[in-house]
Structure formats: structure tokens, C-alpha cells
Design a protein around this motif. Structure first.
Motif, PDB file in Angstrom:
ATOM      1  N   UNK A 142       0.830  -1.203   0.000  1.00  0.00           N
ATOM      2  CA  UNK A 142       0.000   0.000   0.000  1.00  0.00           C
ATOM      3  C   UNK A 142       0.862   1.250   0.000  1.00  0.00           C
ATOM      4  N   UNK A 143       1.862   1.312   0.869  1.00  0.00           N
ATOM      5  CA  UNK A 143       2.689   2.516   0.943  1.00  0.00           C
ATOM      6  C   UNK A 143       3.476   2.722  -0.346  1.00  0.00           C
ATOM      7  N   UNK A 144       3.674   1.651  -1.103  1.00  0.00           N
ATOM      8  CA  UNK A 144       4.347   1.744  -2.396  1.00  0.00           C
ATOM      9  C   UNK A 144       3.391   2.109  -3.517  1.00  0.00           C
ATOM     10  N   UNK A 145       2.099   2.276  -3.208  1.00  0.00           N
ATOM     11  CA  UNK A 145       1.112   2.563  -4.243  1.00  0.00           C
ATOM     12  C   UNK A 145       0.771   1.342  -5.068  1.00  0.00           C
ATOM     13  N   UNK A 146       0.986   0.152  -4.516  1.00  0.00           N
ATOM     14  CA  UNK A 146       0.811  -1.092  -5.267  1.00  0.00           C
ATOM     15  C   UNK A 146      -0.275  -1.997  -4.696  1.00  0.00           C
ATOM     16  N   UNK A 147      -1.202  -1.429  -3.939  1.00  0.00           N
ATOM     17  CA  UNK A 147      -2.341  -2.198  -3.438  1.00  0.00           C
ATOM     18  C   UNK A 147      -3.623  -1.499  -3.874  1.00  0.00           C
ATOM     19  N   UNK A 148      -4.378  -2.126  -4.785  1.00  0.00           N
ATOM     20  CA  UNK A 148      -4.101  -3.418  -5.411  1.00  0.00           C
ATOM     21  C   UNK A 148      -2.969  -3.311  -6.422  1.00  0.00           C
ATOM     22  N   UNK A 149      -2.373  -4.466  -6.750  1.00  0.00           N
ATOM     23  CA  UNK A 149      -1.312  -4.462  -7.743  1.00  0.00           C
ATOM     24  C   UNK A 149      -1.828  -3.933  -9.077  1.00  0.00           C
ATOM     25  N   UNK A 150      -1.043  -3.125  -9.750  1.00  0.00           N
ATOM     26  CA  UNK A 150      -1.459  -2.659 -11.074  1.00  0.00           C
ATOM     27  C   UNK A 150      -1.602  -3.828 -12.051  1.00  0.00           C
ATOM     28  N   UNK A 151      -2.363  -3.598 -13.099  1.00  0.00           N
ATOM     29  CA  UNK A 151      -2.440  -4.593 -14.157  1.00  0.00           C
ATOM     30  C   UNK A 151      -1.082  -4.757 -14.822  1.00  0.00           C
ATOM     31  N   UNK A 152      -0.762  -5.979 -15.178  1.00  0.00           N
ATOM     32  CA  UNK A 152       0.536  -6.266 -15.781  1.00  0.00           C
ATOM     33  C   UNK A 152       0.414  -6.295 -17.303  1.00  0.00           C
ATOM     34  N   UNK A 153       0.825  -5.196 -17.909  1.00  0.00           N
ATOM     35  CA  UNK A 153       0.843  -5.109 -19.361  1.00  0.00           C
ATOM     36  C   UNK A 153       2.053  -5.878 -19.896  1.00  0.00           C
ATOM     37  N   UNK A 154       2.064  -6.231 -21.181  1.00  0.00           N
ATOM     38  CA  UNK A 154       3.227  -6.933 -21.750  1.00  0.00           C
ATOM     39  C   UNK A 154       4.521  -6.170 -21.502  1.00  0.00           C
ATOM     40  N   UNK A 155       5.579  -6.907 -21.167  1.00  0.00           N
ATOM     41  CA  UNK A 155       6.877  -6.299 -20.898  1.00  0.00           C
ATOM     42  C   UNK A 155       7.605  -5.891 -22.171  1.00  0.00           C
ATOM     43  N   UNK A 156       7.225  -6.464 -23.304  1.00  0.00           N
ATOM     44  CA  UNK A 156       7.848  -6.135 -24.591  1.00  0.00           C
ATOM     45  C   UNK A 156       9.368  -6.065 -24.483  1.00  0.00           C
ATOM     46  N   UNK A 199       7.973  -2.002  -8.010  1.00  0.00           N
ATOM     47  CA  UNK A 199       7.221  -2.512  -9.163  1.00  0.00           C
ATOM     48  C   UNK A 199       8.181  -3.026 -10.235  1.00  0.00           C
ATOM     49  N   UNK A 200       9.262  -2.292 -10.478  1.00  0.00           N
ATOM     50  CA  UNK A 200      10.246  -2.758 -11.448  1.00  0.00           C
ATOM     51  C   UNK A 200      10.814  -4.118 -11.050  1.00  0.00           C
ATOM     52  N   UNK A 201      11.081  -4.297  -9.759  1.00  0.00           N
ATOM     53  CA  UNK A 201      11.617  -5.580  -9.296  1.00  0.00           C
ATOM     54  C   UNK A 201      10.599  -6.704  -9.475  1.00  0.00           C
ATOM     55  N   UNK A 202       9.340  -6.419  -9.204  1.00  0.00           N
ATOM     56  CA  UNK A 202       8.289  -7.421  -9.424  1.00  0.00           C
ATOM     57  C   UNK A 202       8.228  -7.793 -10.900  1.00  0.00           C
ATOM     58  N   UNK A 203       8.348  -6.790 -11.776  1.00  0.00           N
ATOM     59  CA  UNK A 203       8.312  -7.064 -13.210  1.00  0.00           C
ATOM     60  C   UNK A 203       9.550  -7.828 -13.686  1.00  0.00           C
ATOM     61  N   UNK A 204      10.680  -7.632 -12.999  1.00  0.00           N
ATOM     62  CA  UNK A 204      11.862  -8.441 -13.311  1.00  0.00           C
ATOM     63  C   UNK A 204      11.576  -9.910 -13.037  1.00  0.00           C
ATOM     64  N   UNK A 205      10.903 -10.191 -11.917  1.00  0.00           N
ATOM     65  CA  UNK A 205      10.518 -11.579 -11.636  1.00  0.00           C
ATOM     66  C   UNK A 205       9.591 -12.086 -12.744  1.00  0.00           C
ATOM     67  N   UNK A 206       8.646 -11.247 -13.163  1.00  0.00           N
ATOM     68  CA  UNK A 206       7.765 -11.634 -14.273  1.00  0.00           C
ATOM     69  C   UNK A 206       8.586 -12.021 -15.503  1.00  0.00           C
ATOM     70  N   UNK A 207       9.587 -11.215 -15.796  1.00  0.00           N
ATOM     71  CA  UNK A 207      10.417 -11.484 -16.968  1.00  0.00           C
ATOM     72  C   UNK A 207      11.185 -12.794 -16.817  1.00  0.00           C
ATOM     73  N   UNK A 208      11.791 -12.983 -15.655  1.00  0.00           N
ATOM     74  CA  UNK A 208      12.583 -14.196 -15.453  1.00  0.00           C
ATOM     75  C   UNK A 208      11.733 -15.457 -15.569  1.00  0.00           C
ATOM     76  N   UNK A 209      10.562 -15.462 -14.938  1.00  0.00           N
ATOM     77  CA  UNK A 209       9.747 -16.683 -14.981  1.00  0.00           C
ATOM     78  C   UNK A 209       9.146 -16.922 -16.359  1.00  0.00           C
TER      79      UNK A 209
END
Length: 659
Positions: free
Chosen positions: A63-77, A191-201
Motif C-alpha cells: 500500500x505505501x508503495x502505491x501497489x495495493x491493489x497491484x497494477x495490471x501487468x501489461x506486456x513487458x515487450x 514494481x520494477x523488481x516485481x516485473x523483473x521476476x515476471x520477466x525471469x519466470x
């Protein structure tokens, strides 16, 4: 002058209240201002208490990061530069589109000559001069990535905001308006770190069941925050950052609300029971880790029957992520991820990073088409937050229940106010009808005046005026209620009326002004808390169902927020004070509560009050009146709501109080 408790008046004031105490001469909220260098500790928890606490901490971080709820995950392209291959690893520059039009730069290191799928490591850097390219004796980001790749890991080393390829936002940003929406560097980086996990998986050669994270300094902060909130991370090694005595000095490590009542050790503990290594140094703020922070972390792991999964290594060194520290992390990951228990297998061989022209994706390139500027990024994120709120608009009973659950959680996280439980309020009688109210072991100090305290003519009225007790007592409704012999409790909410005190925020400690709302509630949030505390005092006197709350002037807005958090406040009369609830400037200048806009502001309050009686008056056209009508209508309680866009007469207020 304090009246002896033996007097009849004092006894009547505190009848039914279990705790009598000497309230401090000064409110602790003015004297105990917390900051980055405040000394913290970890309180004792039971297993069940910790599990609840850890769940709450994860929500707090998001929440304090502005990520609750998590934003929609658009394609990382993902965009990848040329791959440079060596006999045992390869490296390429990569650009990820973590938000539409916003790009994160990094380097992808892969093993060469070993079959996959491979475990993966997220590798955020700290505040060294060259970021993810830092290659010095004290810290080598490419060195650890190359070594991990040689050991069989796929590694993504990515930028902090404002560094190297990641240039569309400055590293330090966040003013009062951004705090209302919880937009800041920490949240963007998380958020960038979460998206890095998205990319790796998403990579075919990554084993998504074996994801680790490690970083030092500011990268250590990113490591333990990511580990706490992303369940896909199974192994964590924050280096030279988990401390009771320093919580992080950069904007990318601090967000409003983040550390109110908590600290980095608790955030690291929220990762338990998964494997975690703390690396510390004798030459920085982690000097006490072996004797203080690590034993505290061990206690949490022990509660979860996982003590063998947490380890600590300290080196006689200044602030670092040097070779010895890296080898300690390699051995820990090797044991838990690779199943290799011999640390000698993880000694670091020499390596030579590539030229910057190979590691920087934007070397000789422009940002991709569609890249947004900083102002547009903020506009997009505010629009997305607005969409989150609008999605919860009440249309029927089903959507009403959904809105109550979601908005209730968000407002609780924004205000971080607590409903005192039975026995938690304390009271100190003063002369005549005056008294002080507080909470046990908190040290807060709420001046109060309780008129007609023994009267049984009506349920008690809690009357709160924006200017305090004297103004409440002189008000027409105050005179009328007291004149009828009804019991009425009036308070000086935080920093109003007789509760105004000098505060030396700047002198409290390093960064105490800059990060005040990271560690301390805002004045308006404290005022909401004082209403909840006063209501709890009345409740302990046997008035659980009958308290009627009246807020005058700006206190009407505090009353609405208090009512949203306290379901036992069944009747509320709130002066909306001409507040334009759709304009950020109004909040910044007249009702500053970080995160309130992100939580849904006064739209979020509407469904939470729809099972009460609410009189709302002096309402501006910008106040979300349609949300209140819709919520009360969906609840089948339209008769419980009355809205006056002008002033409310004393007769109307008395009529409402008599319902």
C-alpha cells in the motif's frame, strides 16, 4: 490541579474504565518523533500473532508503495541487445516496459554449457556511483552476476530509477501531492523488481520454483521488500541493510506510512520461513547484527519451526558488497538452491565486465517509440489509481459488500489508526469536568471535558470541533446539548485547542523532516485517532451502542474517517466544511493524510457508513454525494442518510441526535 480519585466526581468520570494513569505532561507524538536513525527493537510475538503481523506488513509495503491493489501487468515487450558469449556465461543488455511507455534497463546473465532449466537471481544494485556497472574492490555488481551465472544461475541486474538506462524519472521524486497518491521512487522501484521476476519466470530456461534475490545497501532494501511481497521469491540475501539503528537514507528506501510502528528487521522477518541470509559489516549500521538483529530474526524463524533457514555472516569491513560478502551469499544460495553444502565450491574467480557500449541498451539508441515523460507517467499512475476506486463504485448489495471490504482495508492502511480494545484506554481526572484521555503504553494525551457525565437523559454525544474544546462548548449545538442535560464529551484533538504544542521536527534526527510521514502519522491522521480513542473511553463506561458523534468545521471530515474505521459509531453528524474532495490541493492544504487519495478518499467512506445514521451538511459540489446516496440505497437505508449542501440548523442537529 488534579483532583484526588476518591472524590465522587472523579469516580463518576471514570466509572467502568479499567485503567487509571498519569497521562504525560506532553503528548508523546510531539516528543518522540521517529526517523531513519531511531533505535528500534522487535517485540515478542506468539506464532499466531506473528502470522497476522506478517500478513499486515506485506499489505503495508504494497500500500505505501502505491501497489495495493497491484497494477495490471501489461506486456513487458522485452528488447534485447546483442548477446556477448564467453565459455561459461553470456550477457546481454535488456529493456523492459514495466509500465506502458516506461522502460527499465538491465543485464541478463546466463550460464553457458550447462543444461537448464536454471534457478534465477534478481540483482538490484545500491547507491554506488556506477549503479549496475559498479566494479570496485568494495562492490562489483557485474562480478557477482558473472559468478552466479558460472554457478548455474540466470541473473538479471537492473537499474534503480534515474540510473543508466532507466532515465524517464528522477531518482528522488515525491511532493505532498504525490504522497496523497503514494507515488514515489520506492514504489516505482519495487514494481520494477516485481516485473523483473515476471520477466525471469517467462524465460523457457528458468526454473520458476527457484528464484532468489540479493542486493546491498539500497539494493538490500529492494531485496527484502521484494522478498516480503512476491511469493515467487524463495531465497533472500539482503546485504548490509537490515538494521535496528538505520532504516535507509534514500527516497528509494522510504515511502509515506511505510515504517510507522515497524522497521526493516520486521520486513526481513516477513520473509520467514523461507531461507534468508543476513550479511553485515563492522563499519556501518549493521555492526550489531550478530548480537541484536540476527537473534531477533531467529526468534521469528523459531516460531515457525524454521530456525535452520536463517543465517548471518559479518565481515570486518566498511559498507560493502565485496568478494567475501559475495562468496558468503554464493555458499548460502548454493546450499539451499543447488543442494551443494561445500562452501569451497563457491569461491569467486576473476572476471572482467564488458564495455559499457555492450551493457547499456541505450548506448547509441533512443528510447523506444511511445516512451513517456515523467509528468505523463505520474498522470497515468493517478489515472490508474482513480480507475481502481471507480471499479468499486456501489451499484447493488453485492458491489456494496465488495466495496466495504476493499475500502475498509485501504482506509485502515492509510490512516493506520487503531481501535483501542477494552482496557487499553487510560484516563486522568482533572479539575471539575476536565480530564485527560490516552492509550496504555502509547503516551498520547487528549484533553477532554465531560459535561453531564452522570446523566441518563440520552446517550452520550462526542462533540469534536476543529478548534477544540472551547469552540465546541461555545457552539450552538454544544450549548444546546449541554443545556438539555445530555452527556457530552468534547476533546482537543491532536494539535488543536489546548492540545497545541511546540514540536521540533527538524531537531529530532537526521532526515526527520524529509521523511516525517514515513515514520510518523500526519496531524490529521492523529486527530482521527483521537476521536477513536475518545469513543473507546465512552464505550468503556458502558455506552457501547449509543455514542453519537458530531464533527464541526474541519472536524466533520475527521468524524467521517473515524466512523469508517469504528463500526460502533452508529450515529454521525458531519460538517463537510465546504471541502472539495475532488481536488488534490484541498487535501494538501487542509486535510493532509498520505495515501488518502490512493485509498479512495471520501468515496471510500460512503459504503462503510451505509449501515449507520449519517447527517452530512455544508457539502461542496466536489464532495462525492452520489456515492453516499448509492451506498445507502444499496443497503436499503436511504432514510438513514440526510444531506444538506448548506448549513445545518441547531434544530436539525438536535433532531438527528434524538433519532
Amino acid at each position: 490541579m488534579i483532583v484526588k480519585l476518591a472524590t465522587c466526581l472523579a469516580c463518576s468520570l471514570v466509572a467502568g474504565v479499567t485503567a487509571l494513569a498519569q497521562i504525560p505532561d506532553r503528548d508523546s507524538r510531539n516528543t518522540e518523533i521517529r526517523h531513519t536513525d531511531t533505535r528500534y527493537s522487535l517485540r515478542a510475538y506468539t506464532r499466531a500473532e506473528w502470522q497476522d503481523r506478517a500478513a499486515d506488513l506485506r499489505k503495508r509495503i504494497l500500500f505505501s508503495s502505491g501497489l495495493l491493489p497491484l497494477p495490471g501487468k501489461e506486456p513487458l515487450n522485452p528488447r534485447m541487445g546483442p548477446v556477448t558469449s564467453h565459455k561459461d556465461y553470456s550477457v546481454a543488455s535488456v529493456l523492459l516496459e514495466t509500465y506502458p511507455g516506461f522502460f527499465l534497463g538491465g543485464n541478463l546473465y546466463r550460464p553457458v554449457g550447462t543444461p537448464g532449466p536454471h534457478p534465477a537471481v534478481v540483482s538490484p544494485h545500491g547507491h554506488w556511483r556506477y549503479g549496475r556497472f559498479e566494479n570496485s574492490e568494495i562492490n562489483s555488481v557485474p562480478g557477482r552476476a558473472i559468478s552466479l551465472a558460472r554457478q548455474g544461475y540466470i541473473v538479471f541486474a537492473h537499474d534503480m530509477v534515474g540510473w543508466n538506462d532507466t532515465m524517464q524519472a528522477p531518482h528522488a521524486f515525491a511532493g505532498p501531492r504525490e504522497e496523497l497518491w503514494l507515488l514515489g521512487t520506492l514504489g516505482l522501484q519495487l514494481w520494477n523488481s516485481i516485473r523483473v521476476v515476471d520477466y525471469l519466470v517467462s524465460l523457457d530456461d528458468v526454473d520458476s520454483s527457484r528464484i532468489g534475490v540479493t542486493g546491498a545497501s539500497g539494493g538490500g532494501t529492494q531485496a527484502f521488500l521484494l522478498a516480503a511481497v512476491d511469493d515467487r521469491v524463495g531465497y533472500s540475501a539482503p546485504v548490509n541493510m537490515v538494521s535496528f539503528q538505520m532504516q535507509g537514507g534514500s527516497p528509494c528506501e522510504n515511502a509515506p506510512l511505510l515504517r510507522i510502528g515497524t522497521n526493516n528487521v520486521e520486513f526481513a522477518a516477513a520473509f520467514a520461513p523461507k531461507p534468508q541470509l543476513l550479511v553485515s559489516a563492522t563499519g556501518d549500521w549493521t555492526v550489531n547484527v550478530p548480537s541484536e538483529e540476527f537473534p531477533a530474526l531467529q526468534r521469528i524463524y523459531r516460531l515457525l519451526d524454521a530456525e535452520s533457514y536463517v543465517e548471518s555472516r559479518q565481515f570486518d569491513s566498511p559498507h560493502n558488497y565485496h568478494k567475501d560478502s559475495r562468496e558468503a551469499v554464493y555458499a548460502f544460495f548454493g546450499k539451499h538452491i543447488l543442494g551443494e553444502v561445500d562452501p569451497s565450491r563457491f569461491k569467486e574467480d576473476s572476471s572482467r565486465p564488458e564495455q559499457l557500449s555492450s551493457l547499456l541498451y541505450l548506448w547509441g539508441r533512443s528510447l523506444p517509440e511511445g516512451a513517456v515523460g515523467f509528468d505523463e507517467l505520474l498522470r497515468q499512475r493517478i489515472a490508474a489509481a482513480e480507475a481502481d476506486t471507480l471499479e468499486l463504485a456501489v451499484r447493488d448489495n453485492r458491489s456494496l459488500e465488495r466495496a466495504r471490504a476493499a475500502f475498509g482495508e485501504r482506509l485502515r492502511l492509510a490512516l493506520l489508526a487503531k481501535l483501542p480494545r477494552p482496557g487499553e484506554t487510560t484516563v486522568q481526572p482533572l479539575e471539575g469536568p476536565d480530564l485527560l484521555i490516552g492509550r496504555k503504553d502509547v503516551g498520547d494525551r487528549v484533553p477532554a471535558r465531560y459535561l453531564n457525565a452522570d446523566s441518563t437523559k440520552a446517550p452520550p454525544t462526542l462533540l469534536v470541533h476543529a478548534d477544540g474544546i472551547a469552540a465546541a462548548e461555545r457552539s450552538e449545538i454544544g450549548l444546546a446539548v449541554a443545556g438539555r442535560g445530555w452527556p457530552v464529551l468534547m476533546i482537543d484533538a491532536f494539535q488543536t485547542g489546548g492540545a497545541v504544542e511546540d514540536r521540533d521536527i527538524a531537531g529530532a534526527g537526521r532526515n526527520s523532516e524529509r521523511y516525517y510521514h514515513v515514520f510518523n502519522r500526519s496531524d490529521d491522521a492523529n486527530r482521527v485517532q483521537d476521536i477513536l480513542t475518545a469513543a473507546a473511553f465512552l464505550r468503556e463506561r458502558g455506552n457501547a451502542d449509543g455514542i453519537r458523534l458530531v464533527g464541526i468545521g474541519r472536524a466533520g471530515l475527521w468524524a467521517l474517517l473515524a466512523g469508517a474505521l469504528d463500526p460502533d459509531l452508529r450515529s454521525i453528524s458531519a460538517d463537510a466544511d465546504g471541502f472539495d474532495a475532488a481536488t488534490d490541493t484541498e487535501y494538501v492544504e487542509g486535510l493532509f493524510i498520505p495515501g488518502l487519495r490512493r485509498a479512495g478518499d471520501f468515496r471510500a467512506v460512503a459504503p462503510l457508513l451505509s449501515d449507520r445514521d449519517l447527517l452530512l451538511y455544508n457539502a461542496h459540489d466536489g464532495f462525492p454525494l452520489a456515492w453516499y446516496r448509492a451506498a445507502f440505497g444499496a443497503a436499503g437505508r436511504s432514510d438513514g442518510l440526510r444531506i444538506e449542501q448548506g448549513a445545518a440548523s441547531t434544530e436539525l442537529l438536535l433532531e438527528w441526535l434524538s433519532r
